[in-house]
Write a protein that holds these residues in place. Structure first.
Motif, short mmCIF file in Angstrom:
data_model
loop_
_atom_site.label_atom_id
_atom_site.label_comp_id
_atom_site.label_asym_id
_atom_site.label_seq_id
_atom_site.Cartn_x
_atom_site.Cartn_y
_atom_site.Cartn_z
N UNK A 143 42.56 36.88 55.66
CA UNK A 143 41.52 36.36 56.54
C UNK A 143 41.70 36.86 57.98
N UNK A 144 41.82 38.19 58.10
CA UNK A 144 42.00 38.82 59.40
C UNK A 144 40.95 39.90 59.60
N UNK A 145 40.65 40.21 60.85
CA UNK A 145 39.66 41.22 61.18
C UNK A 145 40.25 42.53 61.65
N UNK A 146 41.57 42.59 61.70
CA UNK A 146 42.25 43.82 62.09
C UNK A 146 43.63 43.83 61.49
N UNK A 147 44.18 45.02 61.41
CA UNK A 147 45.53 45.17 60.89
C UNK A 147 46.19 46.34 61.62
N UNK A 148 47.39 46.12 62.16
CA UNK A 148 48.11 47.24 62.77
C UNK A 148 48.49 48.29 61.71
N UNK A 149 48.41 49.54 62.10
CA UNK A 149 48.82 50.64 61.24
C UNK A 149 50.19 51.08 61.75
#
Length: 139
Positions: free
Chosen positions: A33-39
């Motif tokens: 339930x997140x709108x971003x994810x670190x790469x």
């Protein structure tokens, strides 16, 4: 009242590698339930992938979500903050870069994420944005 990024950030965020497929990243974002994810490579920040990146740069141009890695669509010019930075610095970074989320990096490793909603809940808990950010998702 919280004064530092570490006081309001989400610690140990979900991350993906540059080789993660668009589909795998989208599923992770849905499940968490997140709108971003670190790469990250190892724990080192190399980019940021947002739900908007997935749609605008991945799905809309009809890339193969089963095969295309997130490195093809993520943003690599990423601004970050440190856990011991004052919240005002996070606010300034978000305002200056027109972003709603920032990775939190300590000793070259991603240790958290701070969002505009986190800041609203910390600084203005009764505000409309804080109420929206604190609402239960309707997944």
């Amino acid at each position: 009242m919280p004064n530092l990024v570490r006081d309001v950030m989400t610690a140990d965020p979900a991350t993906v590698s540059p080789r993660t497929t668009l589909l795998e990243a989208a599923r992770l974002m849905r499940e968490a339930d997140i709108g971003e994810v670190p790469v990250v490579e190892g724990r080192r920040l190399v980019g940021i992938l947002t739900d908007r990146d997935l749609v605008v740069r991945g799905i809309a141009p009809d890339l193969d979500v089963h095969e295309v890695p997130v490195s093809r669509v993520c943003s690599t010019d990423v601004v970050s903050v440190a856990p011991d930075d004052p919240l005002e610095q996070a606010v300034a970074q978000m305002r200056d870069r027109a972003v709603r989320r920032l990775p939190v990096v300590d000793d070259n490793a991603v240790v958290g994420v701070i969002t505009i909603g986190d800041l609203a809940m910390a600084k203005e808990p009764g505000s409309l944005l804080a109420e929206i950010s604190n609402a239960v998702p309707n997944v």
